[in-house]
Design a protein around this motif. Structure first.
Motif, PDB file in Angstrom:
ATOM      1  N   SER A 251      -2.530  -8.484 -55.826  1.00 47.73           N
ATOM      2  CA  SER A 251      -3.838  -8.986 -56.575  1.00 47.73           C
ATOM      3  C   SER A 251      -4.274  -8.196 -57.494  1.00 47.73           C
ATOM      4  O   SER A 251      -4.610  -7.021 -57.442  1.00 47.73           O
ATOM      5  N   LEU A 252      -4.740  -8.894 -58.606  1.00 47.18           N
ATOM      6  CA  LEU A 252      -5.513  -8.339 -59.760  1.00 47.18           C
ATOM      7  C   LEU A 252      -6.815  -8.798 -59.795  1.00 47.18           C
ATOM      8  O   LEU A 252      -7.386  -8.966 -58.667  1.00 47.18           O
ATOM      9  N   MET A 253      -7.674  -8.794 -60.731  1.00 54.13           N
ATOM     10  CA  MET A 253      -8.831  -9.145 -60.847  1.00 54.13           C
ATOM     11  C   MET A 253      -9.246 -10.752 -60.644  1.00 54.13           C
ATOM     12  O   MET A 253      -8.118 -11.369 -60.738  1.00 54.13           O
ATOM     13  N   SER A 254     -10.198 -10.998 -60.083  1.00 52.99           N
ATOM     14  CA  SER A 254     -10.275 -12.386 -59.441  1.00 52.99           C
ATOM     15  C   SER A 254      -9.193 -13.130 -58.981  1.00 52.99           C
ATOM     16  O   SER A 254      -8.836 -12.216 -57.960  1.00 52.99           O
ATOM     17  N   THR A 255      -8.790 -14.112 -59.130  1.00 59.38           N
ATOM     18  CA  THR A 255      -7.684 -14.707 -58.248  1.00 59.38           C
ATOM     19  C   THR A 255      -6.637 -14.567 -58.981  1.00 59.38           C
ATOM     20  O   THR A 255      -5.735 -15.396 -58.744  1.00 59.38           O
ATOM     21  N   HIS A 256      -6.345 -13.553 -59.791  1.00 60.38           N
ATOM     22  CA  HIS A 256      -4.990 -13.255 -60.341  1.00 60.38           C
ATOM     23  C   HIS A 256      -4.159 -12.562 -59.571  1.00 60.38           C
ATOM     24  O   HIS A 256      -4.614 -11.803 -58.741  1.00 60.38           O
TER      25      HIS A 256
ATOM     26  N   LEU B  59       9.277 -11.437 -62.834  1.00 63.51           N
ATOM     27  CA  LEU B  59       7.678 -10.924 -62.742  1.00 63.51           C
ATOM     28  C   LEU B  59       6.902 -12.310 -63.289  1.00 63.51           C
ATOM     29  O   LEU B  59       6.929 -12.612 -64.376  1.00 63.51           O
ATOM     30  N   ASP B  60       5.917 -12.635 -62.494  1.00 63.76           N
ATOM     31  CA  ASP B  60       5.097 -13.722 -62.879  1.00 63.76           C
ATOM     32  C   ASP B  60       3.773 -13.332 -62.650  1.00 63.76           C
ATOM     33  O   ASP B  60       3.305 -12.834 -61.643  1.00 63.76           O
ATOM     34  N   LEU B  61       2.949 -13.646 -63.483  1.00 67.86           N
ATOM     35  CA  LEU B  61       1.466 -13.604 -63.517  1.00 67.86           C
ATOM     36  C   LEU B  61       0.864 -15.234 -62.905  1.00 67.86           C
ATOM     37  O   LEU B  61       1.125 -16.288 -63.755  1.00 67.86           O
ATOM     38  N   TRP B  62       0.153 -15.282 -61.845  1.00 64.01           N
ATOM     39  CA  TRP B  62      -0.301 -16.381 -61.427  1.00 64.01           C
ATOM     40  C   TRP B  62      -1.945 -16.420 -61.449  1.00 64.01           C
ATOM     41  O   TRP B  62      -2.416 -15.501 -61.012  1.00 64.01           O
ATOM     42  N   ASP B  63      -2.741 -17.520 -61.413  1.00 63.34           N
ATOM     43  CA  ASP B  63      -3.961 -17.818 -61.031  1.00 63.34           C
ATOM     44  C   ASP B  63      -3.826 -18.746 -59.910  1.00 63.34           C
ATOM     45  O   ASP B  63      -3.659 -19.813 -59.738  1.00 63.34           O
ATOM     46  N   THR B  64      -4.114 -18.092 -58.700  1.00 61.52           N
ATOM     47  CA  THR B  64      -3.987 -18.829 -57.457  1.00 61.52           C
ATOM     48  C   THR B  64      -5.254 -19.990 -57.348  1.00 61.52           C
ATOM     49  O   THR B  64      -5.235 -20.622 -56.254  1.00 61.52           O
ATOM     50  N   ARG B  65      -6.368 -19.583 -58.162  1.00 61.16           N
ATOM     51  CA  ARG B  65      -7.350 -20.604 -57.869  1.00 61.16           C
ATOM     52  C   ARG B  65      -6.870 -22.138 -58.169  1.00 61.16           C
ATOM     53  O   ARG B  65      -7.435 -23.177 -57.789  1.00 61.16           O
ATOM     54  N   TYR B  66      -6.027 -22.233 -59.309  1.00 60.55           N
ATOM     55  CA  TYR B  66      -5.742 -23.614 -59.644  1.00 60.55           C
ATOM     56  C   TYR B  66      -4.349 -24.496 -58.985  1.00 60.55           C
ATOM     57  O   TYR B  66      -4.710 -25.723 -58.618  1.00 60.55           O
TER      58      TYR B  66
END
Length: 773
Positions: free
Chosen positions: A294-299, A314-321
């Motif tokens: 887990s990174l900053m905010s919902t990333h 390696l994948d960067l996700w925004d779990t909010r959307y």
């Protein structure tokens, strides 16, 4: 814009031959974490070796506590910076030559200790799994036991308060501690605690949940435990959480669940979004080959390993959307153990640690195997926003395929009609049915206006008339046009009307997958409509390489058919094609093993150069598949010929001058792509090329070509600054689409005088002012 840069090696350690005590079976051989209070250093725990502190910037060891091959650890060593800026290190010992094998011994190197012998041995009341440091309480430590018990202790590990778990826990707890801030979970304006601790574990029934504890000076306060949906603790691969309570849980089925943890008088949660479907390889919980951070905010950063393709995704996700913001593929190290595990951890803001190691007691496979630690640079916005996610919805949608059940009646009808027309050999009817349906779909243009396909460039319709054409690389999307020159005199010039916005087509992922099944299964026979519809979908960026299930993947089917225009569109329009598949295309061109008439090698090489690749993965794929050094020389000869013909001037070669014949397409290789691919080939086969006499003239010719250019580039670099103002003006003129009106000498002098007056009113870059008080 979110991004992931190329990872680089921090350090690697040889895997010991000793399996270690039974209490350590399954624990990682190497564990790495950033030092508490100072992210510039990384503390590495190596079983059967010792504890090492490495500086991230120099990649050199700052200190090493070498403890010998008989020392094994119950926990990862952690370090913190004390009041005097000196390092203190804590670790729980499982067994060593001078202690009892009871797992309750902790070793502490007090602040300022520089040698191994300065440690202090302390007997705890229970084995320690983690040592957690509240940053606002520099004289206190939280000790976590495997059974969930917590002990708040002084810096010398003298106990202050014990806190038992609410029940008998199951599974190995994952613990996180965050300092008190406004956004920290469980924090209100009137809160008096100094930190918040979150522990993720299962209850007696095997249900997975989270426990929240507030940490104050000399006091631990239980808030509660809550079960997270219906997740079973035995299915959990990885869990991570950030200070705001945004938690992510990855389970063995490949689904990643996201939660928002809240803690006021009790603990509650809410599901942030639908679960994300990922491709997790089959691996045991003892050696998980997937991890998240887990990174900053919902990333969130997700890493998954694929032993079959020898790659890590390696994948960067925004779990909010949820949306996938960025991705990167790196090659697995060649000296990795046969059975390995993958772990992600924080290094600092903008960097993560990825540890590739084997569990103790696992099969090594080779005496030269090593565990490795890599640093992964990344960038994500500070907060999650819809603007950052909008452009990535289409890219991440293939991760959540829903199959035929997600199709509407109209979409099912389209798939049925296209399939029936193709099956009966009615190629024109299938193509017309598909394009008629697409033209009726609303599409968002770049300025937000909805438009139909007819607003776009007509290259799609032109390409339908035949597969033989010219590869149009001038547009944003590669298209196959019918004998139309590009970047030449015959190219139509834009009229005076306003430029048309190119529409962005969006089709449901389930519909695209059903169309692919219709177009690719069975692979033969194929018609022009098969190729046209497939190329259309790939040029629109709607096709993912993972959509094609089974042993034969997308490029395999296209090569078997001999559909070279489709191969080119796939290489240019499908972003997740692995480098191993790209090299297979090159091998087909070298061996002439395709179903269609053999394609000239320059055409094949130019198509390969258009594919987006990462150099480490490409080197690995070349080394594994292209083993004939004579074939390597053939490719280098093509690249060398292009460089000689171009004289290394300009950025694009003419197709005819590049030695490319017009068979299905005429690619235009770019100079930068030629140089990059040639460099990768030479890096991969340099020793073999030196030992192969026919390769030496090629290498000498390349050296004679490039040496003068390096000197020229050094001289031209000095012009970058003086010419930048003219380049900027040229870019502005291009953006406006018209040349700016000439300015009179009087107006130019007035502007110059006003600019000079403005400069004199402020302190310039190289001016100095004195102030007297």
């Amino acid at each position: 814009m979110a991004s992931i840069s190329e990872p680089f090696l921090l350090h690697s350690y040889a895997v010991p031959s000793a399996a270690g005590p039974s209490s350590c079976r399954g624990l990682p051989h190497v564990q790495a974490n950033a030092r508490w209070g100072d992210a510039a250093e990384v503390t590495v725990t190596v079983q059967g070796d010792g504890i090492h502190t490495i500086d991230r910037s120099s990649l050199h060891a700052v200190s090493s506590y070498t403890l010998g091959p008989s020392t094994f650890f119950q926990s990862a060593a952690v370090s913190r910076v004390g009041k005097g800026g000196k390092r203190a290190t804590y670790v729980s010992i499982a067994t060593a030559s001078d202690i009892k094998d009871n797992g309750k011994t902790a070793w502490v190197w007090p602040e300022g200790s520089e040698d191994t012998a300065s440690r202090k041995s302390i007997e705890l009341s229970y084995p320690a799994q983690d040592f957690l440091f509240p940053t606002s309480l520099p004289d206190q430590v939280v000790i976590v036991s495997p059974d969930g018990s917590l002990t708040l202790a002084a810096s010398n590990l003298d106990p202050i308060q014990d806190l038992s778990p609410p029940f008998t826990i199951t599974g190995r707890a994952k613990n996180f501690i965050f300092p008190k801030q406004l956004q920290t979970v469980g924090t209100t304006p009137g809160s008096t605690h100094q930190a918040v601790l979150l522990s993720f574990f299962g209850n007696e029934e095997g249900k997975f949940g989270v426990r929240v504890v507030r940490v104050s000076e000399k006091k631990l306060t239980e808030v509660g435990w809550v079960q997270l949906d219906d997740i079973k603790v035995n299915d959990v691969f990885s869990v991570s959480c950030e200070a705001g309570g945004n938690a992510s849980v990855l389970v063995s089925s490949g689904q990643c669940f996201s939660f928002q943890i809240s803690a006021t008088s009790s603990v509650s949660y809410s599901s942030s979004s639908a679960p994300i479907n990922t491709s997790v390889s089959k691996s045991s919980l003892e050696a998980p080959q997937a991890s998240l951070l887990s990174l900053m905010s919902t990333h969130m950063l997700l890493a998954t390993a694929s032993p079959s393709s020898r790659q890590i995704q390696l994948d960067l996700w925004d779990t909010r959307y949820p949306v996938q913001l960025a991705s990167y593929s790196m090659a697995l190290p060649a000296n990795l153990p046969e059975k390995f595990a993958l772990y992600l951890s924080h290094a600092t803001s903008g960097q993560a640690l990825i540890t590739l190691t084997c569990p103790l007691g696992a099969k090594k496979g080779d005496s030269k195997t090593r565990s490795s630690i890599f640093i992964v640079p990344y960038f994500v916005p500070h907060t999650s926003s819809l603007i950052n996610a909008l452009g990535r919805l289409q890219v991440s949608e293939p991760q959540a395929s829903q199959g035929d059940s997600a199709l509407s009646d109209a979409e099912r009808g389209l798939v049925r009609k296209v399939g029936e027309a193709l099956g009966s050999g009615a190629s024109d009817e299938a193509q017309k049915t598909f394009m008629d349906w697409v033209n009726l779909q609303p599409q968002a243009t770049s300025n937000g206006v909805h438009a139909g396909v007819e607003q776009e460039d007509k290259s799609d319709e032109e390409g339908a008339n035949g597969v033989n054409g010219v590869l149009n690389e001038d547009s944003d999307e590669a298209t196959l046009t019918n004998s139309r020159e590009v970047n030449g005199a015959s190219r139509p010039k834009p009229n005076g009307a306003a430029f048309k916005k190119k529409a962005l087509l969006h089709l449901p992922t389930a519909l695209v997958e059903q169309l692919l099944d219709t177009l690719l299964v069975p692979p033969q026979p194929s018609t022009d409509a098969h190729s046209f519809i497939l190329r259309f979908l790939m040029r629109k960026g709607l096709v993912s390489y993972s959509m094609v299930k089974g042993e034969q993947k997308l490029l395999d089917v296209l090569l078997e058919r001999g559909d070279w225009p489709g191969v080119v569109s796939a290489l240019q329009g499908v972003v997740d094609i692995p480098e191993s598949a790209v090299v297979r295309v090159l091998l087909v061109g070298l061996k002439d093993t395709g179903a269609a008439p053999p394609l000239p090698l320059p055409n094949v090489v130019a198509a390969v150069l258009a594919a987006p690749v990462t150099r480490p993965a490409l080197r690995l794929a070349l080394k594994e598949q292209l083993k004939d050094i004579a074939d390597v020389c053939r490719v280098l000869e093509v690249l060398q010929g292009w460089l000689v013909q171009s004289g290394l001037r300009g950025f694009e070669l003419d197709a005819q001058g590049a030695g490319v014949v017009e068979v299905d397409f005429r690619p235009k290789p770019r100079i930068d792509a030629i140089l990059s691919f040639a460099e990768t080939l030479i890096d991969t086969y340099f020793i073999s090329l030196l030992q192969h006499p026919p390769a030496r003239p090629i290498l000498r010719e390349l050296s004679s070509l490039l040496a003068p250019q390096l000197t020229l580039a050094t001289h031209l670099e000095r012009l970058r600054g003086p010419l930048e103002v003219f380049a900027k003006r040229k870019r502005l003129q291009k953006q406006s689409g018209r040349t700016k009106a000439a300015v009179s000498r009087f107006e130019e002098g007035r502007r110059r005088k006003r600019a000079q007056e403005e400069v004199e009113l402020q302190v310039g870059l190289y001016q100095v002012e004195e102030f007297f008080f």
